[in-house]
Motif scaffolding. Sequence first.
Motif, mmCIF file in Angstrom:
data_model
loop_
_atom_site.group_PDB
_atom_site.id
_atom_site.type_symbol
_atom_site.label_atom_id
_atom_site.label_comp_id
_atom_site.label_asym_id
_atom_site.label_seq_id
_atom_site.Cartn_x
_atom_site.Cartn_y
_atom_site.Cartn_z
ATOM 1 N N LEU A 239 0.830 -1.205 0.000
ATOM 2 C CA LEU A 239 0.000 0.000 0.000
ATOM 3 C C LEU A 239 0.864 1.253 0.000
ATOM 4 C CD1 LEU A 239 -2.891 -0.898 2.478
ATOM 5 C CD2 LEU A 239 -2.689 -1.356 0.040
ATOM 6 N N GLY A 240 1.933 1.238 0.794
ATOM 7 C CA GLY A 240 2.825 2.390 0.816
ATOM 8 C C GLY A 240 3.484 2.631 -0.530
ATOM 9 N N LEU A 241 3.954 1.537 -1.156
ATOM 10 C CA LEU A 241 4.548 1.653 -2.491
ATOM 11 C C LEU A 241 3.518 2.155 -3.504
ATOM 12 C CD1 LEU A 241 6.621 -1.654 -2.651
ATOM 13 C CD2 LEU A 241 7.514 0.661 -2.367
ATOM 14 N N GLY A 242 2.298 1.624 -3.400
ATOM 15 C CA GLY A 242 1.245 2.035 -4.334
ATOM 16 C C GLY A 242 0.905 3.504 -4.196
ATOM 17 N N ALA A 243 0.799 3.991 -2.955
ATOM 18 C CA ALA A 243 0.504 5.406 -2.740
ATOM 19 C C ALA A 243 1.602 6.294 -3.323
ATOM 20 C CB ALA A 243 0.340 5.683 -1.247
ATOM 21 N N ALA A 244 2.853 5.869 -3.135
ATOM 22 C CA ALA A 244 3.965 6.648 -3.680
ATOM 23 C C ALA A 244 3.941 6.657 -5.199
ATOM 24 C CB ALA A 244 5.289 6.085 -3.167
ATOM 25 N N GLN A 245 3.631 5.497 -5.808
ATOM 26 C CA GLN A 245 3.577 5.430 -7.268
ATOM 27 C C GLN A 245 2.420 6.256 -7.828
ATOM 28 O OE1 GLN A 245 5.483 3.727 -9.855
ATOM 29 N NE2 GLN A 245 6.913 4.027 -8.172
ATOM 30 N N ILE A 246 1.266 6.198 -7.171
ATOM 31 C CA ILE A 246 0.112 6.970 -7.646
ATOM 32 C C ILE A 246 0.399 8.464 -7.568
ATOM 33 C CG2 ILE A 246 -2.287 7.579 -7.134
ATOM 34 C CD1 ILE A 246 -2.683 4.665 -6.254
ATOM 35 N N SER A 247 0.969 8.911 -6.457
ATOM 36 C CA SER A 247 1.275 10.339 -6.325
ATOM 37 C C SER A 247 2.329 10.770 -7.331
ATOM 38 C CB SER A 247 1.742 10.655 -4.892
ATOM 39 O OG SER A 247 2.957 9.978 -4.588
ATOM 40 N N GLN A 248 3.307 9.898 -7.607
ATOM 41 C CA GLN A 248 4.329 10.219 -8.601
ATOM 42 C C GLN A 248 3.713 10.313 -9.999
ATOM 43 O OE1 GLN A 248 7.727 10.705 -7.894
ATOM 44 N NE2 GLN A 248 7.845 11.427 -9.996
ATOM 45 N N GLY A 249 2.837 9.357 -10.323
ATOM 46 C CA GLY A 249 2.183 9.391 -11.628
ATOM 47 C C GLY A 249 1.290 10.593 -11.805
ATOM 48 N N LEU A 250 0.531 10.931 -10.775
ATOM 49 C CA LEU A 250 -0.332 12.106 -10.848
ATOM 50 C C LEU A 250 0.487 13.377 -11.019
ATOM 51 C CD1 LEU A 250 -2.981 11.238 -8.096
ATOM 52 C CD2 LEU A 250 -3.258 11.126 -10.584
ATOM 53 N N SER A 251 1.653 13.409 -10.383
ATOM 54 C CA SER A 251 2.530 14.572 -10.543
ATOM 55 C C SER A 251 2.974 14.710 -11.988
ATOM 56 C CB SER A 251 3.752 14.439 -9.624
ATOM 57 O OG SER A 251 3.373 14.435 -8.270
ATOM 58 N N ARG A 252 3.332 13.587 -12.617
ATOM 59 C CA ARG A 252 3.763 13.636 -14.022
ATOM 60 C C ARG A 252 2.616 14.058 -14.927
ATOM 61 N NH1 ARG A 252 8.801 11.365 -15.309
ATOM 62 N NH2 ARG A 252 9.984 11.233 -13.366
ATOM 63 N N ILE A 253 1.430 13.563 -14.651
ATOM 64 C CA ILE A 253 0.288 13.867 -15.508
ATOM 65 C C ILE A 253 -0.169 15.314 -15.333
ATOM 66 C CG2 ILE A 253 -2.133 13.305 -15.951
ATOM 67 C CD1 ILE A 253 -1.438 10.414 -15.085
ATOM 68 N N ALA A 254 -0.223 15.769 -14.070
ATOM 69 C CA ALA A 254 -0.742 17.111 -13.784
ATOM 70 C C ALA A 254 0.309 18.199 -13.897
ATOM 71 C CB ALA A 254 -1.361 17.141 -12.385
ATOM 72 N N GLY A 255 1.587 17.815 -13.862
ATOM 73 C CA GLY A 255 2.641 18.816 -13.925
ATOM 74 C C GLY A 255 2.813 19.591 -12.630
ATOM 75 N N VAL A 256 2.309 19.035 -11.524
ATOM 76 C CA VAL A 256 2.404 19.660 -10.205
ATOM 77 C C VAL A 256 2.962 18.639 -9.234
ATOM 78 C CG1 VAL A 256 1.128 20.790 -8.340
ATOM 79 C CG2 VAL A 256 0.417 21.109 -10.713
ATOM 80 N N ASP A 257 3.798 19.085 -8.294
ATOM 81 C CA ASP A 257 4.389 18.157 -7.335
ATOM 82 C C ASP A 257 3.330 17.659 -6.351
ATOM 83 O OD1 ASP A 257 6.014 16.659 -5.770
ATOM 84 O OD2 ASP A 257 7.011 18.341 -4.767
ATOM 85 N N LEU A 258 3.008 16.378 -6.462
ATOM 86 C CA LEU A 258 2.029 15.762 -5.567
ATOM 87 C C LEU A 258 2.642 14.581 -4.820
ATOM 88 C CD1 LEU A 258 -1.026 15.711 -8.030
ATOM 89 C CD2 LEU A 258 -0.613 17.339 -6.176
ATOM 90 N N THR A 259 3.958 14.637 -4.629
ATOM 91 C CA THR A 259 4.654 13.497 -4.038
ATOM 92 C C THR A 259 4.885 13.660 -2.543
ATOM 93 O OG1 THR A 259 6.803 14.483 -4.598
ATOM 94 C CG2 THR A 259 5.805 12.963 -6.202
#
Length: 547
Positions: A239-259
């Motif tokens: 779950l921790g790895l998944g949360a980190a990956q989702i936030s990293q992916g959203l950051s790439r998609i949105a262009g905003v730091d969400l990590t």
Amino acid sequence: MTQDAPAEPRPDSTAAPCDPRRTRRETERFPSAPNLPGSSLNGVFWTSVTLIVVLLAVAGLWPAQLSAAADAAMNWVTATSGWSLLLIPLGLIGLLLVLACTRIGDIRLGPDGSRPQYPTHAWIAMLLGAVMGIGMITYGVAEPVSHLLDPPHDLAEPGSRDAAVDALRFTFLDWGLHAWAVFATFGLAIGYSTHRLGNKGLVSPILRPLIGRHADGAVGKAVDVLVILSTLFGTTTSLGLGAAQISQGLSRIAGVDLTTTGVQLIVIALVTMLFTASAMSGIGRGIRYLSQATMVIAAALLLFVLLTGPTGWLINLFLRSLGGYAGGFVEISLMLPTDGQDLAWMQGWTYFMMAWWISWGAFVGVFLARISRGRTIRQFVLVVLGVPTLIFSAWFTVFGGSAMFMDLERGTGIGAAAAENVNTAFFGLLDQLPLTPLTSVVAVVLVVLYFVTGADSNTYVLSVISTDGRMDPGRPVMGLWGVLTGATAAVLLYAGGLDALQTAVMLSAAPFIFVILALAISLVLMLRRDPSVAARTGVTSALPEVV
């Protein structure tokens, strides 16, 4: 890895123990404990919940102190007994191959006349789904490309072609036969115990040949509590790895730091609500089909990277690395750290991975047992050990090999970024390939789907184990385990991030390694007494050459 299994349709809890005289319809059910009124919430449940709540309170109130104590304990455990994390899985591989290659391999996981519940292709697809998950996204690129820059045991020059081969050899070590030997041992023992002997779907009854009546007493309950804790920490790491990956992916998609940690905690909370609701709803069939669809998406992404990446180079690298892995199998399986720096490397990679597989052993074993009724021991062992090892090796070669090619030939710096944050590696590779916005979305969707389906299955298995093997645990029990799973992941992430999650896995796996040893011994003792083999040989001990 991660280790995320699709949830199977939950069997009718009224199924009787396995017996050759039962009707065909009855024998197709997974045996379960009888549903006695008021028997579900036993000492195992309350002990497990109490220990977890105490841990969450300590981690929330004194995160720094807990982290320091856990780090000290981990250093002591890995320095004194880290060798067991390599030696024992290697021994399990040898045991399983002996079982498969002798007359014991003819025994079926069920009555002698039983046949597989699922077609072979469907069975293989489901067992692959047992571990393919978040870990494949997090480490599919990060592990090989990290080993390229920091070669295992200093065996090659950093950034060299030889380092690329060694990077994959040791990645295969972490994700190949050793991991699946742990899963296969649990799956075989649980499958034989439940389908052929009619025991509950728990670990404790399997130990009866070794500890006798104590398996049904305090010792057996302690084992089941340890199974719950180990499985929980393996799940929370995912779950921790998944949360980190989702936030990293959203950051790439949105262009905003969400990590940030705050965003990751919000992701855990939202996804916890999803998988808890899924577990409580009982839509196991829907989750099963969703998991299989997820595997199709993953296969499509794999094919895309293979065709748009350095295809010829990857094929050559795969063959060289696989040959090196096979040729030096025993050597790298027993390659232990030589100094403090080497030990730190092992703690971050091989020791952590082996501990992760051990913590997932009971959960994946329950799943493999459920889908393998009617299979022979020979077929079970050879397929469970061989097929996933080849598939996972191909996955890491395509994704990790592509990233290593980019770093070696184009200087993209994916490895350097991964050394700072492993969550950047997968999306760093996608940045170098066509259709980056689309593939980034697909990767995030894959992580979310694996997140939900894997956690749903884990919630269900934790509920079953904590209610004396009941196959239809109540919704309040599943809801509680869903909340506890998400809360544990959130608190450990808050207390120390990924390092805290890794430490929790290794510490929970340390005592669990003794359970695996006991399980393997008990399995041999049960097989020696199997009546079908004893009848053919005319002796009471059906497995004299194995012991």
